[in-house]
Design a protein around this motif. Structure first.
Motif, PDB file in Angstrom:
ATOM      1  N   GLY A  49      44.347  12.790  17.193  1.00  0.00           N
ATOM      2  CA  GLY A  49      45.634  12.829  16.708  1.00  0.00           C
ATOM      3  C   GLY A  49      45.770  13.817  15.930  1.00  0.00           C
ATOM      4  N   GLY A  50      45.177  15.161  16.115  1.00  0.00           N
ATOM      5  CA  GLY A  50      45.393  16.456  15.547  1.00  0.00           C
ATOM      6  C   GLY A  50      44.866  16.748  14.385  1.00  0.00           C
ATOM      7  N   ALA A  51      43.901  16.198  13.765  1.00  0.00           N
ATOM      8  CA  ALA A  51      43.297  16.538  12.422  1.00  0.00           C
ATOM      9  C   ALA A  51      42.125  17.352  12.820  1.00  0.00           C
ATOM     10  N   ALA A  52      41.771  18.504  11.923  1.00  0.00           N
ATOM     11  CA  ALA A  52      40.860  19.369  12.013  1.00  0.00           C
ATOM     12  C   ALA A  52      39.493  18.571  12.196  1.00  0.00           C
ATOM     13  N   ILE A  53      38.441  18.963  12.746  1.00  0.00           N
ATOM     14  CA  ILE A  53      37.318  18.756  12.817  1.00  0.00           C
ATOM     15  C   ILE A  53      36.480  19.616  12.062  1.00  0.00           C
ATOM     16  N   LYS A  54      35.682  19.407  10.943  1.00  0.00           N
ATOM     17  CA  LYS A  54      34.693  20.228  10.355  1.00  0.00           C
ATOM     18  C   LYS A  54      33.377  20.083  10.784  1.00  0.00           C
ATOM     19  N   TRP A  55      32.645  20.888  11.429  1.00  0.00           N
ATOM     20  CA  TRP A  55      31.417  20.588  12.238  1.00  0.00           C
ATOM     21  C   TRP A  55      30.357  21.198  11.126  1.00  0.00           C
ATOM     22  N   GLN A  56      29.326  20.413  11.058  1.00  0.00           N
ATOM     23  CA  GLN A  56      28.055  20.988  10.247  1.00  0.00           C
ATOM     24  C   GLN A  56      26.763  20.940  11.133  1.00  0.00           C
ATOM     25  N   PHE A  57      25.820  21.785  10.981  1.00  0.00           N
ATOM     26  CA  PHE A  57      24.802  21.434  11.739  1.00  0.00           C
ATOM     27  C   PHE A  57      23.373  21.442  10.676  1.00  0.00           C
ATOM     28  N   LEU A  58      22.438  20.527  10.915  1.00  0.00           N
ATOM     29  CA  LEU A  58      21.442  20.717  10.032  1.00  0.00           C
ATOM     30  C   LEU A  58      20.166  20.398  10.988  1.00  0.00           C
ATOM     31  N   THR A  59      19.332  21.338  10.736  1.00  0.00           N
ATOM     32  CA  THR A  59      17.869  21.303  11.415  1.00  0.00           C
ATOM     33  C   THR A  59      16.959  20.659  10.343  1.00  0.00           C
ATOM     34  N   GLU A  60      16.790  19.341  10.549  1.00  0.00           N
ATOM     35  CA  GLU A  60      15.913  18.666   9.726  1.00  0.00           C
ATOM     36  C   GLU A  60      15.751  17.032  10.153  1.00  0.00           C
ATOM     37  N   ASP A  61      14.655  16.507   9.595  1.00  0.00           N
ATOM     38  CA  ASP A  61      14.267  15.090   9.714  1.00  0.00           C
ATOM     39  C   ASP A  61      15.475  14.159   9.706  1.00  0.00           C
ATOM     40  N   GLY A  62      15.977  13.382  10.543  1.00  0.00           N
ATOM     41  CA  GLY A  62      17.055  12.542  10.357  1.00  0.00           C
ATOM     42  C   GLY A  62      16.766  11.501   9.023  1.00  0.00           C
ATOM     43  N   VAL A  63      15.455  11.105   9.140  1.00  0.00           N
ATOM     44  CA  VAL A  63      14.928  10.217   7.901  1.00  0.00           C
ATOM     45  C   VAL A  63      15.323  10.545   6.477  1.00  0.00           C
ATOM     46  N   GLU A  64      15.173  11.829   6.373  1.00  0.00           N
ATOM     47  CA  GLU A  64      15.462  12.654   4.941  1.00  0.00           C
ATOM     48  C   GLU A  64      17.183  12.548   4.717  1.00  0.00           C
ATOM     49  N   VAL A  65      17.988  12.632   5.837  1.00  0.00           N
ATOM     50  CA  VAL A  65      19.273  12.850   5.639  1.00  0.00           C
ATOM     51  C   VAL A  65      19.830  11.250   5.570  1.00  0.00           C
ATOM     52  N   LEU A  66      19.403  10.462   6.118  1.00  0.00           N
ATOM     53  CA  LEU A  66      19.714   8.875   5.891  1.00  0.00           C
ATOM     54  C   LEU A  66      19.413   8.588   4.423  1.00  0.00           C
ATOM     55  N   LYS A  67      18.197   8.982   3.802  1.00  0.00           N
ATOM     56  CA  LYS A  67      17.992   8.668   2.440  1.00  0.00           C
ATOM     57  C   LYS A  67      18.768   9.485   1.695  1.00  0.00           C
ATOM     58  N   ARG A  68      19.238  10.689   1.856  1.00  0.00           N
ATOM     59  CA  ARG A  68      20.391  11.036   0.946  1.00  0.00           C
ATOM     60  C   ARG A  68      21.641  10.604   1.126  1.00  0.00           C
ATOM     61  N   GLU A  69      21.990  10.308   2.286  1.00  0.00           N
ATOM     62  CA  GLU A  69      23.463   9.668   2.522  1.00  0.00           C
ATOM     63  C   GLU A  69      23.515   8.235   2.021  1.00  0.00           C
ATOM     64  N   ALA A  70      22.298   7.391   2.116  1.00  0.00           N
ATOM     65  CA  ALA A  70      22.471   6.004   1.607  1.00  0.00           C
ATOM     66  C   ALA A  70      22.839   5.756   0.253  1.00  0.00           C
ATOM     67  N   VAL A  71      22.580   6.654  -0.678  1.00  0.00           N
ATOM     68  CA  VAL A  71      23.029   6.672  -2.013  1.00  0.00           C
ATOM     69  C   VAL A  71      24.392   6.861  -2.463  1.00  0.00           C
ATOM     70  N   HIS A  72      25.440   7.153  -1.500  1.00  0.00           N
ATOM     71  CA  HIS A  72      27.006   7.227  -1.708  1.00  0.00           C
ATOM     72  C   HIS A  72      27.356   5.926  -1.726  1.00  0.00           C
ATOM     73  N   ASP A  73      28.532   5.803  -2.202  1.00  0.00           N
ATOM     74  CA  ASP A  73      29.208   4.436  -2.422  1.00  0.00           C
ATOM     75  C   ASP A  73      29.862   3.944  -1.098  1.00  0.00           C
ATOM     76  N   HIS A  74      30.234   5.043  -0.299  1.00  0.00           N
ATOM     77  CA  HIS A  74      30.466   4.653   1.141  1.00  0.00           C
ATOM     78  C   HIS A  74      29.638   5.502   2.059  1.00  0.00           C
ATOM     79  N   PRO A  75      28.684   5.045   2.318  1.00  0.00           N
ATOM     80  CA  PRO A  75      27.677   5.898   3.425  1.00  0.00           C
ATOM     81  C   PRO A  75      28.653   6.198   4.667  1.00  0.00           C
ATOM     82  N   ALA A  76      28.225   7.346   5.338  1.00  0.00           N
ATOM     83  CA  ALA A  76      28.884   7.529   6.624  1.00  0.00           C
ATOM     84  C   ALA A  76      28.491   6.927   7.581  1.00  0.00           C
ATOM     85  N   LEU A  77      29.149   6.578   8.550  1.00  0.00           N
ATOM     86  CA  LEU A  77      29.008   6.236   9.874  1.00  0.00           C
ATOM     87  C   LEU A  77      27.852   7.095  10.621  1.00  0.00           C
TER      88      LEU A  77
END
Length: 158
Positions: A49-77
């Motif tokens: 659709g023409g929207a800009a994509i902002k890319w981010q790259f993290l070198t870490e354990d996905g389990v820790e990323v899930l724990k951080r993301e889970a506390v948001h009101d609208h966790p990411a896909l």
């Protein structure tokens, strides 16, 4: 989680809607992230659709990323093709672990299944050998999008 060759994230990011799309590649393997950042990978700069994509790259354990993301009101896909070959201990009912190779152990898979937000997960019936995976699938509202048996990871790891 586990960007690997970035096939899923390329497809998903290209089709997401919004004014700005954020895509985060999480990987424990430095070489996979190096590839993801390279022009050879060819991550798209804009959506269909023409929207800009902002890319981010993290070198870490996905389990820790899930724990951080889970506390948001609208966790990411979360898109994930996690290791899915249970260890002998997991089949016997012991807690999940990381196994001895990238294709062994169901710790990341069970963490994704515990994640409160939306997720699309590629898993194998081999995963169902682990009691923890079966319990979590039974407790979570899930829908099978496609059912195919693929032995690629088992073949790839020798």
């Amino acid at each position: 989680l586990g960007c690997g060759a970035c096939l899923w994230i390329k497809y998903a990011a290209k089709r997401l809607q919004g004014d700005v799309v954020e895509a985060v590649c999480v990987e424990v393997d430095q070489l996979s992230l190096k590839y993801a950042r390279s022009p050879l990978c060819g991550l798209p700069k804009v959506t269909a659709g023409g929207a800009a994509i902002k890319w981010q790259f993290l070198t870490e354990d996905g389990v820790e990323v899930l724990k951080r993301e889970a506390v948001h009101d609208h966790p990411a896909l979360v898109l994930c093709n996690p290791p899915y070959i249970p260890t002998a201990e997991e089949v016997a009912g012991d807690p999940e672990d990381c196994g001895t190779s990238f294709a062994e152990g169901t710790r990341l898979l069970t963490s994704v299944l515990d994640y409160p937000g939306p997720s699309i997960v590629c898993l194998s019936s081999l995963s169902l050998m682990a009691a923890g995976v079966r319990a979590r699938l039974g407790a979570r509202q899930a829908r099978v999008l496609e059912h195919r048996e693929v032995a690629w990871k088992a073949w790839y790891t020798g």
